[in-house]
Each structure stands twice: as C-alpha cells, then as structure tokens.
Write a protein that holds these residues in place. Structure first.
Motif, PDB file in Angstrom:
ATOM      1  N   ASP A   1       0.755  -1.276   0.188  1.00  0.00           N
ATOM      2  CA  ASP A   1       0.027   0.012  -0.089  1.00  0.00           C
ATOM      3  C   ASP A   1       0.804   1.193   0.073  1.00  0.00           C
ATOM      4  N   GLN A   2       0.525   2.275  -0.946  1.00  0.00           N
ATOM      5  CA  GLN A   2       1.486   3.456  -0.906  1.00  0.00           C
ATOM      6  C   GLN A   2       1.380   4.245   0.177  1.00  0.00           C
ATOM      7  N   GLN A   3       0.255   4.258   1.129  1.00  0.00           N
ATOM      8  CA  GLN A   3       0.258   4.862   2.496  1.00  0.00           C
ATOM      9  C   GLN A   3       1.292   4.407   3.297  1.00  0.00           C
ATOM     10  N   LEU A   4       1.608   2.851   3.310  1.00  0.00           N
ATOM     11  CA  LEU A   4       2.453   2.223   4.122  1.00  0.00           C
ATOM     12  C   LEU A   4       3.864   2.482   3.521  1.00  0.00           C
ATOM     13  N   ASP A   5       3.937   2.439   2.248  1.00  0.00           N
ATOM     14  CA  ASP A   5       5.236   2.701   1.579  1.00  0.00           C
ATOM     15  C   ASP A   5       5.820   3.754   1.916  1.00  0.00           C
ATOM     16  N   TYR A   6       5.172   4.882   2.098  1.00  0.00           N
ATOM     17  CA  TYR A   6       5.676   6.004   2.478  1.00  0.00           C
ATOM     18  C   TYR A   6       5.391   6.738   3.548  1.00  0.00           C
ATOM     19  N   ALA A   7       5.122   6.084   4.620  1.00  0.00           N
ATOM     20  CA  ALA A   7       4.816   6.116   5.985  1.00  0.00           C
ATOM     21  C   ALA A   7       6.026   6.819   6.613  1.00  0.00           C
ATOM     22  N   PRO A   8       5.572   7.440   7.611  1.00  0.00           N
ATOM     23  CA  PRO A   8       6.907   8.532   8.508  1.00  0.00           C
ATOM     24  C   PRO A   8       7.647   7.389   9.419  1.00  0.00           C
ATOM     25  N   CYS A   9       7.810   6.342   8.964  1.00  0.00           N
ATOM     26  CA  CYS A   9       8.504   5.296   9.894  1.00  0.00           C
ATOM     27  C   CYS A   9       8.984   4.002   9.008  1.00  0.00           C
ATOM     28  N   GLY A  10       9.940   3.488   9.226  1.00  0.00           N
ATOM     29  CA  GLY A  10      10.419   2.356   8.400  1.00  0.00           C
ATOM     30  C   GLY A  10       9.810   1.138   8.774  1.00  0.00           C
ATOM     31  N   TYR A  11       9.267   0.303   7.667  1.00  0.00           N
ATOM     32  CA  TYR A  11       8.740  -0.866   8.036  1.00  0.00           C
ATOM     33  C   TYR A  11       9.614  -1.995   7.028  1.00  0.00           C
ATOM     34  N   PHE A  12       9.726  -3.199   7.821  1.00  0.00           N
ATOM     35  CA  PHE A  12      10.103  -4.387   7.066  1.00  0.00           C
ATOM     36  C   PHE A  12       9.758  -5.474   7.759  1.00  0.00           C
ATOM     37  N   SER A  13       9.559  -6.829   7.125  1.00  0.00           N
ATOM     38  CA  SER A  13       9.295  -7.882   7.714  1.00  0.00           C
ATOM     39  C   SER A  13      10.184  -9.053   7.367  1.00  0.00           C
ATOM     40  N   ILE A  14      10.655  -9.744   8.270  1.00  0.00           N
ATOM     41  CA  ILE A  14      11.693 -10.799   8.001  1.00  0.00           C
ATOM     42  C   ILE A  14      11.041 -12.314   8.475  1.00  0.00           C
ATOM     43  N   SER A  15      11.542 -13.251   7.960  1.00  0.00           N
ATOM     44  CA  SER A  15      11.270 -14.711   8.128  1.00  0.00           C
ATOM     45  C   SER A  15      12.021 -14.976   9.595  1.00  0.00           C
ATOM     46  N   ASP A  16      11.428 -16.085   9.924  1.00  0.00           N
ATOM     47  CA  ASP A  16      11.915 -16.714  11.082  1.00  0.00           C
ATOM     48  C   ASP A  16      13.529 -16.740  11.010  1.00  0.00           C
ATOM     49  N   LYS A  17      13.996 -17.045   9.990  1.00  0.00           N
ATOM     50  CA  LYS A  17      15.586 -17.086   9.797  1.00  0.00           C
ATOM     51  C   LYS A  17      16.132 -15.623   9.509  1.00  0.00           C
ATOM     52  N   GLY A  18      15.514 -14.513   9.530  1.00  0.00           N
ATOM     53  CA  GLY A  18      15.987 -13.163   9.527  1.00  0.00           C
ATOM     54  C   GLY A  18      16.014 -12.845   8.149  1.00  0.00           C
ATOM     55  N   ILE A  19      15.471 -13.254   7.178  1.00  0.00           N
ATOM     56  CA  ILE A  19      15.583 -12.755   5.701  1.00  0.00           C
ATOM     57  C   ILE A  19      14.318 -11.848   5.672  1.00  0.00           C
TER      58      ILE A  19
ATOM     59  N   GLN B   1      11.802  -9.977   3.900  1.00  0.00           N
ATOM     60  CA  GLN B   1      10.557 -10.402   3.005  1.00  0.00           C
ATOM     61  C   GLN B   1       9.993  -9.179   2.279  1.00  0.00           C
ATOM     62  N   SER B   2       9.817  -8.298   2.767  1.00  0.00           N
ATOM     63  CA  SER B   2       9.259  -6.963   2.284  1.00  0.00           C
ATOM     64  C   SER B   2       9.886  -5.758   3.206  1.00  0.00           C
ATOM     65  N   ALA B   3       9.713  -4.523   2.509  1.00  0.00           N
ATOM     66  CA  ALA B   3      10.207  -3.552   3.373  1.00  0.00           C
ATOM     67  C   ALA B   3       9.571  -2.322   2.513  1.00  0.00           C
ATOM     68  N   ASN B   4       9.345  -1.048   3.421  1.00  0.00           N
ATOM     69  CA  ASN B   4       8.665   0.078   2.425  1.00  0.00           C
ATOM     70  C   ASN B   4       9.879   0.904   2.222  1.00  0.00           C
ATOM     71  N   GLN B   5       9.381   2.053   1.354  1.00  0.00           N
ATOM     72  CA  GLN B   5      10.535   2.810   0.530  1.00  0.00           C
ATOM     73  C   GLN B   5      11.133   3.710   1.915  1.00  0.00           C
TER      74      GLN B   5
ATOM     75  N   PHE C   1       6.133 -14.537  10.151  1.00  0.00           N
ATOM     76  CA  PHE C   1       6.846 -13.436   9.976  1.00  0.00           C
ATOM     77  C   PHE C   1       6.979 -12.668  11.382  1.00  0.00           C
ATOM     78  N   MET C   2       7.962 -11.861  10.978  1.00  0.00           N
ATOM     79  CA  MET C   2       8.348 -10.854  12.078  1.00  0.00           C
ATOM     80  C   MET C   2       8.278  -9.401  11.504  1.00  0.00           C
ATOM     81  N   ASP C   3       7.079  -8.889  11.744  1.00  0.00           N
ATOM     82  CA  ASP C   3       6.886  -7.347  11.200  1.00  0.00           C
ATOM     83  C   ASP C   3       7.435  -6.343  12.163  1.00  0.00           C
ATOM     84  N   CYS C   4       8.062  -5.345  11.530  1.00  0.00           N
ATOM     85  CA  CYS C   4       9.035  -4.528  12.271  1.00  0.00           C
ATOM     86  C   CYS C   4       8.876  -3.012  11.843  1.00  0.00           C
ATOM     87  N   VAL C   5       8.704  -2.191  12.903  1.00  0.00           N
ATOM     88  CA  VAL C   5       8.780  -0.700  12.375  1.00  0.00           C
ATOM     89  C   VAL C   5       9.750  -0.079  13.299  1.00  0.00           C
TER      90      VAL C   5
END
Length: 328
Positions: free
Chosen positions: A2-20, A22-26, A101-105
């Motif tokens: 989602d574009q709103q999440l992509d450019y939110a005023p905080c960083g977002y990334f999601s990693i697998s159980d192994k720490g890879i 999987q996704s990240a916002n701009q 997944f481990m979703d992080c902000v």
C-alpha cells in the motif's frame, strides 16, 4: 505494498523466522540509502555491526519466540555508506498463509540522541555548576566563620581598649574619666528620685616627701597598696577611682552628709592603721554631699575645698564642706 504504508513516516520491514527480509517500505530503504530491491532477500544482520548482531541474537529472537513481540528496542543499522543509523524498533510475530513473519517498525533516533546528548551535557554542566556553587558556599561559610572570629576578636579588643580607657594603669583602679561618667549618672538619678550621695576626695599626706626620700618606685608601691586598701574598704555600691597624682576619690552612693563623714572617718582610720611595707601613711579627706544646686564640677570643687581644710587643719582628718560654712 500500500502506498500509504510505503511512504509512512517510519520504516517498515518484515523478516522470516530465519531473519531474511521479505518486504520493506520505501521509507526503510531510504533510511539505509538502498534501493528496495537491494534489501529484499537479504538477511537483516547484513545491515548490522557485530555488536548489534550479538544483541539481536541474545534479545530479539528469543523475546519474539517467547512473547511474540518486542517494544522499543534500541539498535543501529548500517547504511549503504556503512554509517550507523540509530533506530528504535517495535516488532510483532505473525502468521500469514501458514508462514511466520516478524513485522517490524523502526524510527530514526538521531534527533532524540542529539537531544539526549544535549540533556546529558546540560546535566553535566548543572552538576559542575552545583559543585562550583557548593564549593563557593563552603568558601563563603569559611569566610563567614573567619569574619565572625574577627568580629569576636575585635569586640574583645574593643572591650579591652574600653577597660584600658577607664582604668588607671598604675593601680588598676578606675580612672578619673570613669568616675566623672559615674558622677553624672548619679546626679541624673538624684534629680529624678532625690536619692542622696556624697563624694570623698582622699589625699596622701606628705606624699612628695615619700618620693623624695625613698624614690618613685616606693611612691608607686604606696599608691598601689592604698588603691587595694580603698577597694577592700569600699562598699559594693561605691565607686572608687584614682583622681590623679596622690589623690583618690570615692562616690558614696546613698550616703547623706552624716553617713558620708562616718564612712570617710572609717577609711581614714584604716589607712592610718595599715602599714605600707616599712611605712605608715596618713590621708586627709574632703567630703561633699550632693544638693539640688550642685553640678558635677561644683560638687568636686566643694569636696576639694573640704580637703584643703583638712590639709590646713593639721592633716590626717576628715572635713565636710558644710563645716566650712558653719565655721565662718
């Protein structure tokens, strides 16, 4: 994403159980100065220093496994130029389509760190100021104690000087200045209440011959011993002083003419009966009693006239000024 999440005023990334990743916002990619594609598929620890990797392993993973979330973890991620970027991380463990997944902000902490540094620097300056203030207060307290000690010393010196100013240095008796002040006080009291008092001038007979025959040291000894004798013979209410030379004076508080003559006769007898070393001396005494017409100078003049009568009448006797008028 989602574009709103992509450019939110905080960083977002999601990693697998192994720490890879999987996704990240701009926003997250911009924080690290990477393209998003350069992050995806990479292990999150590739963007950490060794210290942060150890922290991630000992805290982040175990906490996620145990509680399913982490809050306000402070760590640093490295940018493409290998600069540490301080961040505050919140994370949650979630399952989507059967995968975990481990979703992080993350939020950059540069300004907060600068603010904390400012606070720390301000705190240090305040502590230094408090230390300087305490030191200054300690010095002021020492100065205050020194000042009080000097004040006490000055007061003591002033009291000593005042005592010296009112004391005859040879005999240790009160001097003429002290007597004059006491006389004025008694005159004022007389005018207020009418309480009687008299004065007696005491003069050593033939004192000059003592100095001429035995020398001045013997004369000084006679003066000193007579002073002690007069002090011992006086009442607590009397004022006894050296008037000058071989003359002494007594202020007889509460004594009218009759009582004053009686006291003077007793003193004359004591002087006559008391040896001064190998010498026996006598004294002539002139007495005057205060009246409403008298001033301090006039009363002293009257006592001096009575003393002159004692001297010219054969010495070693007491004369009251009122007897002069009755004998005219």
């Amino acid at each position: 994403m989602d574009q709103q999440l992509d450019y939110a005023p905080c960083g977002y990334f999601s990693i697998s159980d192994k720490g890879i990743i999987q996704s990240a916002n701009q926003t997250f990619a911009t924080m690290l100065s990477y393209e998003r594609d350069e992050l995806l598929g990479k292990h999150i620890e590739l963007f950490m220093s060794m210290t942060n990797k150890l922290f991630f392993h000992t805290y982040f993973y175990p906490y996620m496994q145990l509680y399913g979330h982490v809050s306000e973890i402070y760590l640093s991620l490295q940018s493409s130029s290998h600069h540490d970027i301080p961040m505050l991380l919140n994370g949650v463990r979630q399952t989507r389509e059967g995968e975990t997944f481990m979703d992080c902000v993350v939020v950059e902490m540069r300004r907060r760190l600068e603010h904390e540094k400012d606070i720390l620097a301000t705190k240090q300056r305040l502590e230094h100021l408090v230390q300087e203030t305490n030191e200054t207060n300690r010095k002021l307290e020492l100065l205050h104690q020194e000042y009080e000690a000097k004040q006490r010393e000055l007061l003591s010196i002033n009291l000593q000087l005042e005592a010296l100013a009112l004391t005859d240095p040879l005999t240790g008796m009160k001097n003429r200045r002290y007597f004059n002040e006491s006389l004025l006080a008694h005159i004022n009291k007389f005018h207020r209440s009418g309480d009687p008092f008299s004065i007696a001038l005491i003069d050593i007979d033939r004192f000059k011959s003592i100095n001429d025959t035995y020398g001045h040291p013997v004369g000084d000894l006679v003066l000193t011993e007579l002073a002690e004798l007069l002090h011992a013979s006086s009442r607590e209410t009397d004022v006894t002083a050296r008037f000058g030379g071989e003359e002494f004076v007594m202020l007889l508080a509460g004594a009218d003419a009759i009582n004053a003559v009686h006291i003077a006769e007793r003193i004359r007898t004591v002087i006559q009966m008391t040896p001064m070393g190998n010498l026996h001396i006598t004294a002539s005494i002139g007495v005057a009693t205060m009246t409403s017409e008298d001033s301090d100078d006039k009363l002293i003049s009257k006592a001096d006239q009575a003393l002159y009568r004692s001297k010219t009448s054969g010495r070693n006797r007491v004369s009251h000024v009122m007897d002069l008028d009755s004998n005219k």
